[in-house]
Design a protein around this motif. Structure first.
Motif, mmCIF file in Angstrom:
data_model
loop_
_atom_site.group_PDB
_atom_site.id
_atom_site.type_symbol
_atom_site.label_atom_id
_atom_site.label_comp_id
_atom_site.label_asym_id
_atom_site.label_seq_id
_atom_site.Cartn_x
_atom_site.Cartn_y
_atom_site.Cartn_z
ATOM 1 N N TYR A 151 0.756 -1.271 0.043
ATOM 2 C CA TYR A 151 -0.007 -0.167 0.202
ATOM 3 C C TYR A 151 0.875 1.733 0.221
ATOM 4 O O TYR A 151 0.372 2.407 0.161
ATOM 5 N N ALA A 152 2.435 0.880 -0.431
ATOM 6 C CA ALA A 152 2.849 2.369 -0.184
ATOM 7 C C ALA A 152 2.896 3.644 -0.682
ATOM 8 O O ALA A 152 2.617 4.403 -1.102
ATOM 9 N N LEU A 153 2.262 3.270 -3.177
ATOM 10 C CA LEU A 153 2.224 3.790 -3.131
ATOM 11 C C LEU A 153 1.610 4.879 -2.941
ATOM 12 O O LEU A 153 0.382 5.905 -2.963
ATOM 13 N N ALA A 154 -0.170 3.501 -3.103
ATOM 14 C CA ALA A 154 -1.205 4.233 -2.568
ATOM 15 C C ALA A 154 -1.501 5.729 -1.555
ATOM 16 O O ALA A 154 -2.286 6.299 -1.796
ATOM 17 N N GLU A 155 -0.641 5.098 -0.248
ATOM 18 C CA GLU A 155 -0.878 6.538 0.631
ATOM 19 C C GLU A 155 0.319 7.777 0.108
ATOM 20 O O GLU A 155 -0.174 8.760 0.768
ATOM 21 N N LEU A 156 1.601 7.026 -0.562
ATOM 22 C CA LEU A 156 2.259 8.422 -0.611
ATOM 23 C C LEU A 156 0.921 9.482 -2.180
ATOM 24 O O LEU A 156 1.648 10.736 -1.268
ATOM 25 N N ALA A 157 0.271 8.661 -2.163
ATOM 26 C CA ALA A 157 -0.377 9.564 -2.924
ATOM 27 C C ALA A 157 -1.275 10.126 -2.240
ATOM 28 O O ALA A 157 -1.605 11.189 -2.829
ATOM 29 N N ARG A 158 -1.967 9.469 -1.281
ATOM 30 C CA ARG A 158 -3.371 9.985 -0.543
ATOM 31 C C ARG A 158 -3.089 11.565 -0.038
ATOM 32 O O ARG A 158 -3.135 12.603 -0.354
ATOM 33 N N CYS A 159 -1.443 11.304 0.994
ATOM 34 C CA CYS A 159 -0.703 12.034 1.482
ATOM 35 C C CYS A 159 -0.734 13.689 0.585
ATOM 36 O O CYS A 159 -0.680 14.790 0.999
ATOM 37 N N ALA A 160 0.081 12.868 -0.320
ATOM 38 C CA ALA A 160 0.784 14.269 -1.707
ATOM 39 C C ALA A 160 -0.464 15.210 -1.921
ATOM 40 O O ALA A 160 -0.754 16.139 -1.989
ATOM 41 N N ALA A 161 -1.969 15.153 -1.816
ATOM 42 C CA ALA A 161 -3.010 14.906 -2.388
ATOM 43 C C ALA A 161 -3.462 15.586 -0.983
ATOM 44 O O ALA A 161 -4.793 16.713 -2.622
ATOM 45 N N SER A 162 -3.274 16.043 -0.010
ATOM 46 C CA SER A 162 -4.246 16.122 1.084
ATOM 47 C C SER A 162 -3.039 17.445 1.784
ATOM 48 O O SER A 162 -2.287 17.624 1.593
ATOM 49 N N GLU A 163 -4.300 18.554 1.511
ATOM 50 C CA GLU A 163 -3.192 19.811 2.163
ATOM 51 C C GLU A 163 -2.825 19.547 3.720
ATOM 52 O O GLU A 163 -3.082 20.833 4.359
ATOM 53 N N GLU A 164 -3.570 18.624 4.236
ATOM 54 C CA GLU A 164 -3.133 18.627 5.338
ATOM 55 C C GLU A 164 -1.494 18.092 5.819
ATOM 56 O O GLU A 164 -0.782 18.217 6.989
ATOM 57 N N PHE A 165 -0.954 17.439 4.985
ATOM 58 C CA PHE A 165 0.190 17.719 5.059
ATOM 59 C C PHE A 165 1.188 18.045 3.858
ATOM 60 O O PHE A 165 1.465 18.990 3.425
ATOM 61 N N GLY A 166 2.697 17.623 4.935
ATOM 62 C CA GLY A 166 3.329 19.294 4.393
ATOM 63 C C GLY A 166 4.306 18.157 3.102
ATOM 64 O O GLY A 166 3.799 16.985 2.951
ATOM 65 N N ARG A 167 4.644 18.625 1.789
ATOM 66 C CA ARG A 167 5.383 18.219 0.511
ATOM 67 C C ARG A 167 6.890 17.212 1.210
ATOM 68 O O ARG A 167 8.100 17.799 0.862
ATOM 69 N N GLY A 168 6.101 16.581 2.059
ATOM 70 C CA GLY A 168 7.432 15.562 2.075
ATOM 71 C C GLY A 168 6.702 14.176 2.843
ATOM 72 O O GLY A 168 5.466 14.073 2.999
ATOM 73 N N ILE A 169 7.411 13.306 2.768
ATOM 74 C CA ILE A 169 7.520 11.184 3.149
ATOM 75 C C ILE A 169 8.036 10.981 4.174
ATOM 76 O O ILE A 169 8.986 11.142 3.852
ATOM 77 N N LYS A 170 8.366 10.996 4.844
ATOM 78 C CA LYS A 170 8.922 9.176 5.810
ATOM 79 C C LYS A 170 9.073 8.250 5.716
ATOM 80 O O LYS A 170 7.771 7.686 5.773
ATOM 81 N N LEU A 171 10.041 7.438 4.495
ATOM 82 C CA LEU A 171 9.802 5.972 4.166
ATOM 83 C C LEU A 171 10.908 5.592 5.518
ATOM 84 O O LEU A 171 12.042 6.080 5.204
ATOM 85 N N HIS A 172 10.380 4.676 5.873
ATOM 86 C CA HIS A 172 10.892 3.829 7.306
ATOM 87 C C HIS A 172 10.695 2.579 6.876
ATOM 88 O O HIS A 172 9.347 1.310 7.442
ATOM 89 N N PRO A 173 11.524 1.311 6.540
ATOM 90 C CA PRO A 173 11.951 0.775 5.826
ATOM 91 C C PRO A 173 11.664 -0.559 7.049
ATOM 92 O O PRO A 173 12.333 0.199 8.514
ATOM 93 N N GLY A 174 11.190 -2.271 7.654
ATOM 94 C CA GLY A 174 11.273 -2.736 8.253
ATOM 95 C C GLY A 174 12.530 -2.935 9.267
ATOM 96 O O GLY A 174 13.665 -2.707 7.947
ATOM 97 N N PRO A 175 12.758 -4.409 9.793
ATOM 98 C CA PRO A 175 13.478 -4.540 9.856
ATOM 99 C C PRO A 175 14.643 -4.721 8.951
ATOM 100 O O PRO A 175 14.360 -5.403 8.122
ATOM 101 N N GLY A 176 15.842 -4.807 8.930
ATOM 102 C CA GLY A 176 16.585 -5.204 7.751
ATOM 103 C C GLY A 176 16.891 -4.421 7.125
ATOM 104 O O GLY A 176 17.966 -4.406 5.964
#
Length: 316
Positions: A125-150
């Motif tokens: 769902y990473a691409l879908a959530e990025l697109a959702r956040c990018a379309a919302s004015e509630e978020f700043g113009r950035g995204i934190k990508l945090h891969p799991g363990p390893g």
């Protein structure tokens, strides 16, 4: 001949005045680039492995005020719902809810806080959530990508392609990337330079570190060395890379490690170094304390002032 002492005195006074004007020392950072808030749901969820309490914007603002810091980036912790040890049903719904909670918190103090949503870039769902956040004015113009363990495995083509797609999507939407490196050895640093940065050439990439407080500073400095060498040789892929390294300045960092860290930061260039508290849940490291720890590194006043004045575009 009798005028010479007067001229010399005048030159000395003017020279001293110019030095005094040219070397201001910043006492506090303009912005904190790495603050974390935890909703009641996230705190309860994570308390399965450690006892945590919620942290809201109303908890954070007094801490910023006490440190004299004007602005902060609130990095959502939504990615935690994807950790294997915390796996549960309705994962993506929980990720969306946590991101939205962080945005609402920042909206209570719009002149002080900017919320960045977060997601594990390896998730379906990473691409879908990025697109959702990018379309919302509630978020700043950035995204934190945090891969799991390893972290991201360079020997897994499917994993690598997933993250590359996320980088391309962020680049196309003009979103800065905050990449949290895990398992931060040189391998991950080389992967970032060679396999990921070419897919986001037009947006700032803020490299964040974790784990230095747990004795992993040697591996992190080794990873930083790879990035610093690339920056020093003016690798074009490093053109928009910034370094969020406040997590290095923690109790337990030896004088030798502190000297190595400062050497690498100078190699990178202080104009690329960002202040960030990287405070854990419960705010065990407050913004002022984190800055004091960073100032404990063997930096000059001018170098510290430069770091204090650096601000990422999403916080301007």
């Amino acid at each position: 001949m009798r005028r010479l002492p007067v001229l010399l005195c005048t030159a000395m006074v003017l020279g001293a005045a110019s030095v005094a004007v040219a070397a201001p020392v910043a006492t506090v950072p303009v912005a904190d680039h790495h603050q974390l808030l935890y909703s009641p749901a996230a705190a309860a969820y994570l308390s399965a492995t450690a006892t945590l309490r919620p942290v809201s914007a109303r908890d954070l603002i007094p801490q910023l005020d006490a440190a004299g810091i004007a602005r902060a980036a609130v990095l959502s912790v939504a990615h935690v719902y994807g950790l294997p040890e915390n796996s549960a049903g309705e994962e993506y719904a929980r990720v969306r809810a946590e991101n939205d909670w962080a945005a609402r918190q920042a909206a209570e103090f719009p002149d002080r806080l900017v919320a960045l949503c977060s997601v594990d870039p390896l998730k379906d769902y990473a691409l879908a959530e990025l697109a959702r956040c990018a379309a919302s004015e509630e978020f700043g113009r950035g995204i934190k990508l945090h891969p799991g363990p390893g972290g991201i495995r360079s020997d897994d083509p499917e994993q690598l392609e997933r993250v590359q797609r996320v980088f391309r999507s962020a680049n196309a939407r003009g979103m800065a990337i905050v990449l949290q490196l895990r398992e931060t050895g040189p391998r991950q640093a080389r992967l970032l330079i060679e396999q990921l940065l070419p897919h986001a050439p037009d947006v700032p990439v803020q490299v964040a570190y974790s784990g230095a407080a747990q004795g992993d500073s040697a591996r992190q400095i080794a990873a930083l060395a790879v990035l610093a060498d690339a920056a020093a040789r003016q690798d074009p892929r490093m053109r928009q890379v910034w370094f969020d390294v406040a997590s290095f300045a923690r109790p337990g960092l030896s004088p030798a490690e502190a000297r190595k860290l400062v050497r690498r930061l100078r190699q990178v260039g202080m104009e690329r170094v960002l202040y960030g508290s990287d405070a854990a849940a419960g705010a065990d490291v407050r913004p002022g304390e984190a800055w004091a720890a960073f100032r404990g590194l063997p930096l000059t006043d001018a170098e510290a002032a430069r770091v204090a004045g650096n601000v990422m575009p999403y916080l301007r």
